[in-house]
Design an enzyme around this catalytic site. Structure first.
Site, PDB file in Angstrom:
ATOM      1  N   HIS A 116       8.999  10.493 -28.218  1.00 43.68           N
ATOM      2  CA  HIS A 116       7.970  11.394 -27.694  1.00 43.68           C
ATOM      3  C   HIS A 116       8.340  12.872 -27.898  1.00 43.68           C
ATOM      4  CE1 HIS A 116       4.958  13.112 -25.082  1.00 43.68           C
ATOM      5  NE2 HIS A 116       5.912  13.680 -24.372  1.00 43.68           N
ATOM      6  N   LYS A 160       8.673  23.065 -13.782  1.00 37.43           N
ATOM      7  CA  LYS A 160       7.786  21.908 -13.569  1.00 37.43           C
ATOM      8  C   LYS A 160       7.391  21.822 -12.093  1.00 37.43           C
ATOM      9  CE  LYS A 160       5.874  17.752 -14.554  1.00 37.43           C
ATOM     10  NZ  LYS A 160       5.944  16.440 -15.134  1.00 37.43           N
ATOM     11  N   LYS A 181       3.470  11.581 -11.078  1.00 37.19           N
ATOM     12  CA  LYS A 181       2.617  10.711 -11.909  1.00 37.19           C
ATOM     13  C   LYS A 181       3.354   9.404 -12.128  1.00 37.19           C
ATOM     14  CE  LYS A 181       0.108  13.825 -14.990  1.00 37.19           C
ATOM     15  NZ  LYS A 181      -0.094  14.098 -16.431  1.00 37.19           N
ATOM     16  N   ASN A 204       1.011  20.699 -21.261  1.00 33.54           N
ATOM     17  CA  ASN A 204       0.610  19.956 -22.463  1.00 33.54           C
ATOM     18  C   ASN A 204       0.866  20.744 -23.745  1.00 33.54           C
ATOM     19  OD1 ASN A 204      -0.194  17.652 -21.141  1.00 33.54           O
ATOM     20  ND2 ASN A 204      -2.247  18.442 -20.759  1.00 33.54           N
ATOM     21  N   ARG A 220      -1.642  22.943 -14.547  1.00 38.60           N
ATOM     22  CA  ARG A 220      -0.794  21.870 -15.057  1.00 38.60           C
ATOM     23  C   ARG A 220      -1.035  21.611 -16.545  1.00 38.60           C
ATOM     24  NH1 ARG A 220       1.262  16.650 -11.442  1.00 38.60           N
ATOM     25  NH2 ARG A 220       2.502  15.731 -13.076  1.00 38.60           N
ATOM     26  N   HIS A 223       1.476  19.113 -27.069  1.00 41.78           N
ATOM     27  CA  HIS A 223       1.198  17.690 -26.885  1.00 41.78           C
ATOM     28  C   HIS A 223      -0.080  17.219 -27.585  1.00 41.78           C
ATOM     29  CE1 HIS A 223       4.535  17.773 -24.171  1.00 41.78           C
ATOM     30  NE2 HIS A 223       4.370  16.507 -23.816  1.00 41.78           N
ATOM     31  N   ARG A 274       0.803  -1.236   0.000  1.00 45.77           N
ATOM     32  CA  ARG A 274       0.000   0.000   0.000  1.00 45.77           C
ATOM     33  C   ARG A 274       0.836   1.288   0.000  1.00 45.77           C
ATOM     34  NH1 ARG A 274      -2.963  -3.101   3.485  1.00 45.77           N
ATOM     35  NH2 ARG A 274      -4.666  -4.140   2.400  1.00 45.77           N
ATOM     36  N   HIS A 326       0.631  14.036 -29.511  1.00 49.68           N
ATOM     37  CA  HIS A 326       0.032  12.732 -29.209  1.00 49.68           C
ATOM     38  C   HIS A 326      -0.648  12.140 -30.437  1.00 49.68           C
ATOM     39  CE1 HIS A 326      -0.108  13.743 -24.660  1.00 49.68           C
ATOM     40  NE2 HIS A 326       0.929  12.989 -24.934  1.00 49.68           N
ATOM     41  N   GLU A 356      -3.646  18.215 -12.297  1.00 47.39           N
ATOM     42  CA  GLU A 356      -4.019  18.660 -13.627  1.00 47.39           C
ATOM     43  C   GLU A 356      -5.437  19.218 -13.725  1.00 47.39           C
ATOM     44  OE1 GLU A 356      -3.462  16.681 -17.935  1.00 47.39           O
ATOM     45  OE2 GLU A 356      -1.791  16.443 -16.565  1.00 47.39           O
ATOM     46  N   GLU A 412      11.400  19.020 -24.767  1.00 46.95           N
ATOM     47  CA  GLU A 412      10.590  19.323 -23.568  1.00 46.95           C
ATOM     48  C   GLU A 412      11.185  20.534 -22.826  1.00 46.95           C
ATOM     49  OE1 GLU A 412       7.706  17.971 -22.711  1.00 46.95           O
ATOM     50  OE2 GLU A 412       7.656  15.927 -23.533  1.00 46.95           O
TER      51      GLU A 412
HETATM   52  N1  LIG Z   1       5.261  10.316 -15.194  1.00 44.84           N
HETATM   53  C1  LIG Z   1       5.295  11.375 -15.982  1.00 44.84           C
HETATM   54  O1  LIG Z   1       4.892  12.490 -15.588  1.00 44.84           O
HETATM   55  C2  LIG Z   1       5.843  11.231 -17.358  1.00 44.84           C
HETATM   56  C3  LIG Z   1       6.109  12.383 -18.124  1.00 44.84           C
HETATM   57  C4  LIG Z   1       6.669  12.230 -19.376  1.00 44.84           C
HETATM   58  C5  LIG Z   1       6.942  10.958 -19.870  1.00 44.84           C
HETATM   59  N2  LIG Z   1       6.679   9.864 -19.114  1.00 44.84           N
HETATM   60  C6  LIG Z   1       6.967   8.506 -19.593  1.00 44.84           C
HETATM   61  O2  LIG Z   1       8.369   8.398 -19.807  1.00 44.84           O
HETATM   62  C7  LIG Z   1       8.611   7.384 -20.772  1.00 44.84           C
HETATM   63  C8  LIG Z   1       9.699   7.856 -21.722  1.00 44.84           C
HETATM   64  O3  LIG Z   1      10.857   8.111 -20.978  1.00 44.84           O
HETATM   65  P1  LIG Z   1      12.299   8.241 -21.671  1.00 44.84           P
HETATM   66  O4  LIG Z   1      12.191   9.119 -22.841  1.00 44.84           O
HETATM   67  O5  LIG Z   1      13.243   8.582 -20.603  1.00 44.84           O
HETATM   68  O6  LIG Z   1      12.530   6.789 -22.292  1.00 44.84           O
HETATM   69  P2  LIG Z   1      13.188   5.484 -21.687  1.00 44.84           P
HETATM   70  O7  LIG Z   1      12.928   5.341 -20.268  1.00 44.84           O
HETATM   71  O8  LIG Z   1      12.771   4.361 -22.583  1.00 44.84           O
HETATM   72  O9  LIG Z   1      14.744   5.709 -21.921  1.00 44.84           O
HETATM   73  C9  LIG Z   1      15.247   5.811 -23.236  1.00 44.84           C
HETATM   74  C10 LIG Z   1      16.405   4.839 -23.483  1.00 44.84           C
HETATM   75  O10 LIG Z   1      17.596   5.347 -22.884  1.00 44.84           O
HETATM   76  C11 LIG Z   1      18.215   4.364 -22.051  1.00 44.84           C
HETATM   77  N3  LIG Z   1      18.920   5.122 -21.011  1.00 44.84           N
HETATM   78  C12 LIG Z   1      18.405   5.686 -19.905  1.00 44.84           C
HETATM   79  N4  LIG Z   1      19.333   6.415 -19.270  1.00 44.84           N
HETATM   80  C13 LIG Z   1      20.475   6.317 -19.985  1.00 44.84           C
HETATM   81  C14 LIG Z   1      21.780   6.861 -19.851  1.00 44.84           C
HETATM   82  N5  LIG Z   1      22.083   7.715 -18.880  1.00 44.84           N
HETATM   83  N6  LIG Z   1      22.711   6.534 -20.774  1.00 44.84           N
HETATM   84  C15 LIG Z   1      22.386   5.707 -21.826  1.00 44.84           C
HETATM   85  N7  LIG Z   1      21.171   5.180 -22.018  1.00 44.84           N
HETATM   86  C16 LIG Z   1      20.220   5.483 -21.099  1.00 44.84           C
HETATM   87  C17 LIG Z   1      17.044   3.541 -21.604  1.00 44.84           C
HETATM   88  O11 LIG Z   1      17.420   2.262 -21.167  1.00 44.84           O
HETATM   89  C18 LIG Z   1      16.208   3.474 -22.868  1.00 44.84           C
HETATM   90  O12 LIG Z   1      16.718   2.518 -23.757  1.00 44.84           O
HETATM   91  C19 LIG Z   1       7.294   7.111 -21.454  1.00 44.84           C
HETATM   92  O13 LIG Z   1       6.808   5.854 -21.049  1.00 44.84           O
HETATM   93  C20 LIG Z   1       6.377   8.220 -20.948  1.00 44.84           C
HETATM   94  O14 LIG Z   1       5.023   7.797 -20.832  1.00 44.84           O
HETATM   95  C21 LIG Z   1       6.139   9.985 -17.871  1.00 44.84           C
HETATM   96 ZN   LIG Z   2       5.866  15.280 -22.997  1.00 39.32          ZN
END
Ligand SMILES: NC(=O)c1ccc[n+]([C@@H]2O[C@H](COP(=O)([O-])OP(=O)(O)OC[C@H]3O[C@@H](n4cnc5c(N)ncnc54)[C@H](O)[C@@H]3O)[C@@H](O)[C@H]2O)c1
Ligand SMILES: [Zn+2]
Length: 351
Positions: A255, A217, A133, A235, A231, A238, A111, A242, A227, A175
């Site tokens: 993304h 942020k 999130k 977007n 917040r 976006h 939990r 999206h 949101e 971003e």
């Molecule tokens: N929670 C939120 O508010 C929020 C906001 C934006 C995006 N997201 C989520 O984030 C995800 C995308 O995240 P991302 O773009 O970081 O992608 P990711 O987590 O897939 O990382 C991208 C790639 O880089 C590699 N990597 C990570 N750190 C590294 C480093 N220091 N050196 C070399 N390689 C490295 C990872 O293993 C992966 O292959 C999506 O699922 C999206 O939905 C969440």
């Molecule tokens: Zn984004």
């Protein structure tokens, strides 16, 4: 050391931006912490073994298809087998996927246990790790299962970005550009005038742009955790972004690249609807292109993108809300934008 406080109804925590901080996780553990479990991916662990020495490390394969509830269940079983209890602490060490998986696991394990976010991609540092999130994907869509679980602390280490593939780094920069456009002329100006240093990860410049992004942020999330209002400005770019991700089956664009196209369209839309001077929109486009190239799009029509937007959840009775820039650093949420304006803006962005 630059740090920003996020204050929400449930918690207050700091997001610290500092070179080398990802080696100091122990200093940020909550008092009375039991076993520390690190959720990461094998590739990131192999790059940074010293950072995780002495912790219980749990691996999961990265990638969007593995951001699933079944992965959480398997990680939770491993935690239990390795002695986890209510005093355990989780550390999410990796990109945004790792942060979402680790954060959601911490939200529901017994939990809820504390999570420390240590984001290692630029996207995760300036966006995903701040704000609480968390979640996983369902077959039917992204991030549909999740919860708000604010972290105990966020440790942001620009030094780990040097190993990031350049395309991933540039995708994260979009971003950062977004944060400049919506809230910081100063940040936008650095991006506009110091692109060579930004792209080369000049340490001072990199720390500065990450710090300013996290400040924005953190402030937005503190004002509006869930949101309801403010917040939504996050977007920016976006809505069309999206739509593009969906129309290209989440495979062609990262993304941030989809958001870059979305911001190009948002600039045109703001001009078409009379909210932004054309010369400012041109400057926004110029700066976005400094951090390209964006992957070429073929076979995507503006009509298909507009159709996607108008069947999106944010559409109410055929009209959609857009976050539009009215100046660099200022936005307005504009309702009732006609379909034809969106088609025209999408066409201009794709041209
Ligand atoms: N929670 C939120 O508010 C929020 C906001 C934006 C995006 N997201 C989520 O984030 C995800 C995308 O995240 P991302 O773009 O970081 O992608 P990711 O987590 O897939 O990382 C991208 C790639 O880089 C590699 N990597 C990570 N750190 C590294 C480093 N220091 N050196 C070399 N390689 C490295 C990872 O293993 C992966 O292959 C999506 O699922 C999206 O939905 C969440
Ligand atoms: Zn984004």
């Amino acid at each position: 050391m630059p740090s920003h406080v996020v204050t929400t109804a449930t918690q207050s925590y700091t997001c610290t931006v500092q070179n080398g901080i990802s080696l100091k996780i122990r200093e940020f553990l909550p008092s009375g912490a039991g076993k520390v479990f690190v959720v990461t991916t094998p590739d990131v662990h192999a790059l940074y073994p010293d950072h995780l020495a002495g912790f219980e490390v749990l691996h999961f394969p990265g990638g969007e298809p593995n951001k699933r509830l079944s992965v959480l269940e398997s990680l939770a079983d491993q935690m239990l087998a390795r002695g986890a209890d209510r005093s355990s602490v989780l550390v999410a060490f990796g990109g945004g996927i790792c942060g979402d998986v680790g954060g959601f696991l911490a939200a529901i394990f017994m939990r809820g246990i504390p999570v420390i976010q240590v984001p290692t991609t630029l996207l995760a540092q300036v966006d995903a790790a701040v704000g609480g999130k968390t979640g996983v994907n369902l077959q039917g869509g992204k991030n549909l299962l999740g919860s708000f679980h604010q972290p105990h602390a966020v440790l942001i280490d620009p030094a780990v970005l040097h190993s990031l593939p350049p395309r991933e780094y540039r995708a994260g920069l979009f971003e950062v550009i977004k944060h400049g456009i919506i809230a910081s002329p100063e940040l936008f100006s650095i991006l506009a005038h110091r692109s060579a240093d930004v792209l080369a990860q000049h340490p001072e410049i990199l720390e500065k742009i990450i710090d300013e992004s996290v400040r924005i942020k953190a402030a937005v999330v503190s004002a509006d955790e869930k949101e309801g209002g403010l917040r939504r400005i996050l977007n920016y770019g976006h809505t069309l972004g999206h739509a593009l991700e969906a129309e290209t089956n989440y495979s062609l664009l990262l993304h941030g690249e989809a958001v870059a196209y979305g911001m190009l369209a948002a600039g045109h839309l703001a001009v078409i609807t009379g909210h932004l001077a054309p010369e400012i929109a041109a400057e926004l486009s110029r700066v976005i292109h400094l951090y390209g190239p964006l992957p070429a799009l073929s076979g995507i029509t503006p009509e298909a993108l507009a159709a996607h937007i108008y069947k999106d959840k944010k559409t109410i009775q055929g009209q959609t809300h857009f976050v539009l820039a009215t100046a660099i650093g200022q936005t307005q949420i504009v309702p009732g934008i006609p379909h034809s304006a969106v088609v025209a803006a999408a066409a201009a962005a794709l041209a």
